[in-house]
Design a protein around this motif. Structure first.
Motif, mmCIF file in Angstrom:
data_model
loop_
_atom_site.group_PDB
_atom_site.id
_atom_site.type_symbol
_atom_site.label_atom_id
_atom_site.label_comp_id
_atom_site.label_asym_id
_atom_site.label_seq_id
_atom_site.Cartn_x
_atom_site.Cartn_y
_atom_site.Cartn_z
ATOM 1 N N ALA A 72 0.842 -1.205 0.000
ATOM 2 C CA ALA A 72 0.000 0.000 0.000
ATOM 3 C C ALA A 72 0.877 1.254 0.000
ATOM 4 N N HIS A 73 1.962 1.199 0.754
ATOM 5 C CA HIS A 73 2.873 2.341 0.832
ATOM 6 C C HIS A 73 3.513 2.593 -0.540
ATOM 7 N N ASP A 74 3.981 1.538 -1.202
ATOM 8 C CA ASP A 74 4.614 1.696 -2.522
ATOM 9 C C ASP A 74 3.615 2.210 -3.557
ATOM 10 N N LEU A 75 2.358 1.741 -3.455
ATOM 11 C CA LEU A 75 1.356 2.182 -4.431
ATOM 12 C C LEU A 75 1.041 3.666 -4.265
ATOM 13 N N ALA A 76 1.091 4.157 -3.025
ATOM 14 C CA ALA A 76 0.844 5.588 -2.804
ATOM 15 C C ALA A 76 1.892 6.392 -3.579
ATOM 16 N N GLY A 77 3.130 5.880 -3.610
ATOM 17 C CA GLY A 77 4.197 6.545 -4.368
ATOM 18 C C GLY A 77 3.944 6.534 -5.868
ATOM 19 N N ARG A 78 3.097 5.632 -6.335
ATOM 20 C CA ARG A 78 2.758 5.567 -7.763
ATOM 21 C C ARG A 78 1.498 6.363 -8.077
ATOM 22 N N GLY A 79 0.884 6.955 -7.049
ATOM 23 C CA GLY A 79 -0.313 7.774 -7.284
ATOM 24 C C GLY A 79 -1.602 7.025 -7.005
ATOM 25 N N LEU A 80 -1.502 5.794 -6.466
ATOM 26 C CA LEU A 80 -2.712 5.033 -6.172
ATOM 27 C C LEU A 80 -2.872 4.988 -4.662
ATOM 28 N N ASP A 81 -3.866 5.738 -4.186
ATOM 29 C CA ASP A 81 -4.030 5.919 -2.757
ATOM 30 C C ASP A 81 -4.929 4.823 -2.196
ATOM 31 N N VAL A 82 -4.330 3.791 -1.604
ATOM 32 C CA VAL A 82 -5.125 2.678 -1.075
ATOM 33 C C VAL A 82 -4.657 2.355 0.340
ATOM 34 N N SER A 83 -5.523 1.685 1.089
ATOM 35 C CA SER A 83 -5.111 1.251 2.425
ATOM 36 C C SER A 83 -4.643 -0.204 2.342
ATOM 37 N N ALA A 84 -3.899 -0.624 3.366
ATOM 38 C CA ALA A 84 -3.411 -2.014 3.392
ATOM 39 C C ALA A 84 -4.582 -2.995 3.349
#
Ligand code: PLP
Length: 377
Positions: free
Chosen positions: A69-81
């Protein structure tokens, strides 16, 4: 014995059939999307904590879900674990999504060409394919509204194509307007050699349901059989129950290994990318020297493949070309199985550049060039 109705649509994967022969001594393989064995991480430090030998959670190990989830936030995809489902390879995500959304006759939109093992799974569940091109996404509005739109926008398999920003935004907008589910498959995004827009299409979705998935196969090791999906909250419980039914949970040792490698934060991935960039360039040079009279191609900005279209009037039966090239110890993937339709298919070849060594590339491409020229004499 009565087989299920869907087994009438069951067929072996052509790629796995070809992969059977590539271990033969002396075989040069451009066939599978095999990472280079030199890119595999060293696993000496793996210490098996006894609790990892116990059954685990269907959704996956919580520390790995948080990291994803943390790595995806860096790609612009805001998701929770809580939206992350760890998969036994991203191929499993294709199977789960198909089970969730496809019945016999369900319209499914796919790029043409697209990943053949996705076509195989979608067909098994009875998909009725509608095809579209990244250059003409708007055409989806004119088709029978699909229930599912499957896309590989970044370094597509097989073409290597990468959607630009406008194409990404248009695909999200059209999906929202049609009210279909967007399924974004993104296993190659970290294998980037030149600048390319890579923001997930799912990050532009406003209303529709969506699934985004990626894999640890291409960046770590395919034998770990580990990937993940994230999805809109409405779909998560059902995908998780389908995974429960399929395999209870993914391998906990693989999850622990991948987590420890992700936590290392070393230069390994950058080094892999540098070595693949060099391989791509060497492959491109060898292609220029051997196949340019017969084929056209675009240089991929990332991923693992060159997609070649044979110029008219050269060989049009790439299946026959494969039979001849296997006799000369060269394996490649003919283009036909990547197309959702069976009529009007251009003669294409998919060539993987990550597996063969430089001398093997040159030798294998010279053999292909020779076979094409003989076939046209
Ligand atoms: C587009 C695409 N999706 C999914 C997969 C499956 O990958 P894995 O199950 O190893 O994660 C592949 C493998 O080549 C692929 O190219």
């Amino acid at each position: 014995m009565q087989l299920s109705e869907r087994t009438s649509r069951l067929s072996p994967s052509p790629i796995r059939e070809i992969l059977r022969v590539i271990d033969q001594p002396g075989m040069i393989s451009f066939a599978g999307g095999l990472p280079s064995a030199a890119s595999f991480p060293s696993i000496d430090e793996l210490s098996v904590r006894p609790e990892l030998l116990q059954y685990g959670a269907t959704e996956g190990e919580s520390a790995l879900r948080e990291q994803v989830a943390h790595d995806l936030a860096g790609r612009g995809l805001d998701v929770s674990a809580e939206q992350v489902l760890i998969l036994s390879g991203s191929q499993q995500g294709i199977d789960l999504v198909a089970k969730l959304l496809i019945d016999s006759g369900t319209p499914v939109a796919v790029e043409s060409p697209t990943y053949l093992a996705a076509l195989q799974v979608f067909s098994l569940f009875g998909a009725d394919f509608v095809s579209y091109q990244p250059s003409n996404i708007e055409a989806l509005r004119q088709t029978h509204t699909p229930n599912l739109v499957y896309t590989i926008p970044t370094f597509q398999n097989p073409t290597g194509h990468c959607y630009n920003l406008a194409q990404r935004q248009t695909l999200a907008k059209v999906t929202d307007e049609l009210g279909c589910v967007l399924f974004e498959d993104d296993p190659y995004r970290d294998l980037v050699y030149d600048h390319c827009e890579r923001t997930p299409v799912c990050s532009f979705i406003e209303r529709s349901s969506w699934v985004y998935q990626s894999s640890f196969s291409k960046t770590y090791a395919p034998g770990l059989r580990l990937g993940y999906l994230v999805c809109s909250e409405d779909l998560f419980p059902m995908l998780s129950w389908l995974k429960q039914a399929a395999d209870l949970h993914s391998n906990r040792l693989s999850q622990s290994l991948v987590l420890s490698m992700l936590n290392r934060r070393d230069n390994r991935l950058a080094e892999v990318v540098d070595s693949y960039r060099a391989k791509r360039d060497a492959f491109c040079q060898a292609l220029e020297q051997t196949l340019s009279p017969y084929c056209t191609w675009s240089v991929p900005d990332g991923g693992l493949f060159f997609w070649l279209t044979l110029k008219d009037p050269y060989v049009q039966d790439t299946g026959l070309l494969l039979q001849e090239s296997l006799k000369r110890n060269v394996a490649f993937m003919p283009g036909d199985p990547f197309f959702p339709q069976s009529e009007g298919i251009p003669a294409c070849l998919r060539l993987n550049f990550s597996h063969a060594s430089e001398p093997e590339m040159k030798q294998g491409l010279s053999i292909l060039s020779e076979l094409i020229s003989i076939a046209n004499d």
